[in-house]
Design an enzyme around this catalytic site. Structure first.
Site, PDB file in Angstrom:
ATOM      1  N   LYS A   1     -42.007  -8.466  13.502  1.00 47.69           N
ATOM      2  CA  LYS A   1     -40.684  -7.887  13.206  1.00 47.69           C
ATOM      3  C   LYS A   1     -39.603  -8.687  13.921  1.00 47.69           C
ATOM      4  O   LYS A   1     -39.671  -8.899  15.123  1.00 47.69           O
ATOM      5  CB  LYS A   1     -40.655  -6.421  13.653  1.00 47.69           C
ATOM      6  CG  LYS A   1     -41.642  -5.544  12.907  1.00 47.69           C
ATOM      7  CD  LYS A   1     -41.688  -4.126  13.455  1.00 47.69           C
ATOM      8  CE  LYS A   1     -42.211  -4.100  14.861  1.00 47.69           C
ATOM      9  NZ  LYS A   1     -42.390  -2.751  15.407  1.00 47.69           N
TER      10      LYS A   1
ATOM     11  N   THR B   1     -37.201   2.706  16.294  1.00 47.75           N
ATOM     12  CA  THR B   1     -37.329   2.147  14.926  1.00 47.75           C
ATOM     13  C   THR B   1     -38.676   1.450  14.756  1.00 47.75           C
ATOM     14  O   THR B   1     -39.302   1.563  13.713  1.00 47.75           O
ATOM     15  CB  THR B   1     -36.201   1.123  14.656  1.00 47.75           C
ATOM     16  OG1 THR B   1     -36.101   0.256  15.782  1.00 47.75           O
ATOM     17  CG2 THR B   1     -34.886   1.813  14.429  1.00 47.75           C
TER      18      THR B   1
ATOM     19  N   CYS C   1     -41.670   1.974  16.268  1.00 44.64           N
ATOM     20  CA  CYS C   1     -42.866   2.825  16.093  1.00 44.64           C
ATOM     21  C   CYS C   1     -42.728   3.659  14.823  1.00 44.64           C
ATOM     22  O   CYS C   1     -43.713   3.949  14.148  1.00 44.64           O
ATOM     23  CB  CYS C   1     -43.108   3.694  17.312  1.00 44.64           C
ATOM     24  SG  CYS C   1     -41.746   4.687  17.807  1.00 44.64           S
TER      25      CYS C   1
END
Ligand SMILES: Cc1ncc(COP(=O)(O)OP(=O)(O)O)c(N)n1
Ligand code: 3NM
Ligand code: MG
Length: 527
Positions: A211, A247, A249
C-alpha cells in the site's frame, strides 16, 4: 518511533486461563439446509481503545460489508488520536484458548490478522490455522500504527516470515511494514514498491498488496498488487483528511469480507479500496479527538440521511424515474428502440434498462450499443436485463438480474466493482441476500398487478414497505405503476425507496415523451 514499554502481565496478574465446562453438555444444534449461512471473518488483532483501528475497526468494516465477524484479542492498547499510551499483551495460551473457542465452534471462512505483538502469539496462531484450516488467510502485518508508534518488536519479523507469510492468501503491508519485513529495505518510489512486492512474494504469500498511501509526495494513492505472475497498479484519489487512523486494517478486513462472500482476490481488493475511499470522503470533516490523526466512519451506508459524499459508481437517486423497455410494445406502436430511449430520457427518465426477453444476442447487442451512445450522451446509466454477456460486450453501466438469473456474486465477479447490479426482490430475505452479495439496489414488485410480466406475484404497497424496511440497499418499486398511482407508491414513507420503474406507462403509449413528462411531474410532486 520509540519502542513502547509493553507491560507484560506478571504471573501474579496473569490472566487466568480456564476452560468453562459445558453445563449439561449443550446439545449440538441440528443443522438443516435451510439455515442461513452468513459469510464469516475471524479477526485476530489488538483492541484499540479509540476504536478507530484494530478489533473495533474490523468489526465495523465487516458489518458495513455485510459479513459476520468474530474476534480473538491479542493485546489491549490504551491509545487515542495522539498515539499509543500503553500496550498490554495477552498471554499466548489465552490467545490459543480464544482461537480454539471460535474455530472449534463456528464456520469461519476467512481469518484476518492485525496486531500480533509476540512471536509466541504468532506461533499459536500458526498452530491453530493448521488444526482448523480456513478458506483464506489475510495478513495485515501491523508493525507500526498509523500514529507512528511501533506496536510490535523487531523479533516479530522472523515470526511473520517463518510462520504466517507461507500460509497467507494475501499480505497487505504499508511502506513501513514492507520495509520492516525486508530488513529495512528503502522504499521511496513506486518502482521500489514493485521490487518489494516481488521480494515479499518469495516468502510464500499467494498475493501481495503493497500500500502506497505513505509514499512521500505522491499525488494520488497507489497500491501495487502482485499475484506471482502479474502486477496491477491500483490508484485511488487521495482524500485530504486527518481521519486516516485505521484505514490500513480496515482495508484488510474489507478484503477479508469480500473474500468471505466469494469474490475473487482482485475484485475483493477493488471493492475494498472503493469502500474505504468512499468512507474516508464521507468522514473527511468529522472531528473525533484532539490529536493529529482521527478515526473515520465505517458505517456511513447505514445512515439514512447520508450526506453528500463522493459519488460511487452508482447514485441511488438515479432510481427516481426508471424506464424499462419492452420490444413488443415498440413493435405495437411502430417505435424504434433508440427513439423510445431518447424520448424517455428527454421526458425525464433518470436510468434506462433494456429488457429483451426473446431477442437473439446479435440484435440485443446492436440495440444496446446504439442505446449506450444515447444514454451516455445524456449521462443516464444504461443497464441490461438478465444478460451479463451483452452488458459486458457493450460495456453497459450494469445489469438487473432476478432470483433465477445468474447469482449476484458471479455477476459481480464478472462485471467488477464499478458496475451497477440491481436485483429483483419480493421478500426481506431476498433483500438481505442482495446486500450480502454486494448488489447496488433492489427492484421490488409487482406493487400492483401487471400484464407486462406473466405470472408475477403482486406484493402490494404493504409488501413493498416490508421489503424497503428490511433493505439496507436503495429500492425502486415496479409493477403496474403509472401516473395514477405513482404518488401513492412514493408516499409510503420509507427513506430508501428512491423511485419507480415502469414499462407500459411509458412504452405502451403513442407518445413516450409526453407520458414520461407526465410521470416525471407526478413523481416530482410526490417527493
Ligand atoms: C427494476 C427492475 N425490477 C424488477 C425487474 C424484473 O426483472 P425480470 O428480468 O423482468 O424478472 P426477474 O428475472 O426479476 O424475475 C426488472 N426488470 N427491473
Ligand atoms: C419487469 C417487471 N418486473 C416486475 C417484478 O415484480 O419484479 S413487474 C415487471 C413488469 C412491470 O411492467 P409495467 O410497468 O408495465 O407494469
Ligand atoms: Mg430476470
Amino acid at each position: 518511533g520509540p519502542f513502547f514499554f509493553c507491560k507484560s502481565s506478571s504471573s501474579r496478574h496473569r490472566t487466568r486461563t480456564f476452560v468453562a465446562m459445558q453445563g449439561d453438555g449443550a446439545s449440538a444444534t441440528t443443522k438443516n439446509n435451510s439455515d442461513l449461512k452468513i459469510p464469516h471473518v475471524l479477526t485476530v488483532a489488538g483492541s484499540d481503545s479509540g476504536a478507530g483501528a484494530g478489533i473495533q475497526a474490523d468489526l465495523k468494516a465487516c458489518a458495513a460489508r455485510g459479513v459476520y465477524c468474530s474476534t480473538v484479542i491479542t493485546a489491549v492498547t490504551a491509545q487515542n488520536t495522539v498515539g499509543v499510551q500503553g500496550v498490554n499483551i495477552m498471554p499466548e495460551d489465552f490467545v490459543a484458548a480464544q482461537l480454539n473457542s471460535v474455530l472449534s465452534d463456528m464456520q469461519v471462512d476467512v481469518v484476518k490478522t492485525g496486531m500480533l505483538p509476540s512471536t509466541d502469539i504468532i506461533k499459536v496462531l500458526h498452530q491453530s490455522l493448521r488444526e482448523f484450516p480456513v478458506r483464506a488467510l489475510v495478513i495485515d502485518p501491523v508493525m507500526v500504527s498509523t500514529s507512528g508508534d511501533v506496536l510490535a518488536g523487531p523479533s516479530i519479523v522472523s515470526g511473520f516470515r517463518d510462520n504466517l507469510l507461507p500460509m497467507a492468501d494475501i499480505i497487505t503491508p504499508n511502506i513501513k511494514e514492507a520495509s520492516a519485513l525486508l530488513d529495512g529495505m528503502q522504499l521511496a518510489t513506486v518502482s521500489d514498491m514493485y521490487s518489494a512486492a516481488k521480494l515479499l512474494h518469495c516468502f510464500g504469500p499467494r498475493n501481495v498488496l503493497v500500500k502506497g498511501g505513505d509514499l512521500p509526495d505522491s499525488s494520488d494513492a497507489v497500491d501495487i498488487f502482485f499475484d506471482g505472475e502479474n502486477f496491477h497498479e491500483l490508484r485511488s484519489a487521495r482524500v485530504k483528511t486527518r481521519n486516516t487512523h485505521g484505514t490500513g486494517c480496515s482495508l484488510a478486513s474489507c478484503i477479508a469480507a469480500e473474500l468471505a462472500k466469494g469474490s475473487p482476490m482482485l475484485s475483493a481488493i477493488k471493492v475494498a479500496k472503493r469502500f474505504i475511499e468512499t468512507a474516508l470522503d464521507y468522514s473527511k470533516d468529522i472531528v473525533i479527538g484532539n490529536g493529529p490523526q482521527g478515526p473515520f466512519d465505517h458505517l456511513l451506508r447505514l445512515k439514512s440521511t447520508s450526506r453528500s459524499c463522493r459519488p460511487e459508481a452508482f447514485n441511488p437517486s438515479d432510481l427516481f424515474l426508471y424506464a424499462v423497455t419492452d420490444p413488443r410494445m415498440n413493435k405495437k406502436w411502430g417505435h424504434s428502440i433508440t427513439d423510445v430511449v431518447k424520448a424517455a430520457i428527454e421526458g425525464g427518465a433518470t436510468i434506462v434498462q433494456l429488457r429483451e426477453k426473446d431477442a437473439d444476442t446479435g440484435s440485443f447487442l446492436e440495440a444496446a450499443q446504439a442505446c449506450i451512445e444515447i444514454c451516455h450522451h445524456h449521462r443516464v446509466p444504461l443497464l441490461i436485463n438478465d444478460r451479463i454477456d451483452v452488458a459486458l460486450a457493450c460495456d453497459a453501466d450494469g445489469v438487473h438480474i432476478g432470483q433465477s438469473d445468474m447469482p449476484v456474486r458471479v455477476a459481480r465477479a464478472l462485471l467488477g466493482p464499478e458496475k451497477i447490479i440491481g436485483v429483483s426482490c419480493k421478500t426481506p430475505e431476498h433483500a438481505h441476500q442482495a446486500w450480502v452479495d454486494g448488489a447496488d439496489y433492489i427492484g421490488c414488485g409487482g406493487v400492483y398487478p401487471t400484464n407486462t410480466k406473466e405470472n408475477n406475484l403482486t406484493v402490494g404497497l404493504d409488501g413493498l414497505k416490508t421489503v424497503c424496511l428490511a433493505s439496507k440497499l436503495p429500492v425502486v418499486a415496479i409493477g403496474g405503476i403509472g401516473i395514477s398511482n405513482a404518488s401513492d407508491v412514493m408516499k409510503i414513507g420509507v427513506p430508501n425507496l428512491k423511485g419507480v420503474a415502469v414499462v407500459s406507462a411509458l412504452f405502451d403509449r403513442e407518445c413516450v415523451l409526453t407520458e414520461t413528462k407526465k410521470l416525471c411531474a407526478v413523481l416530482t410532486e410526490a417527493i
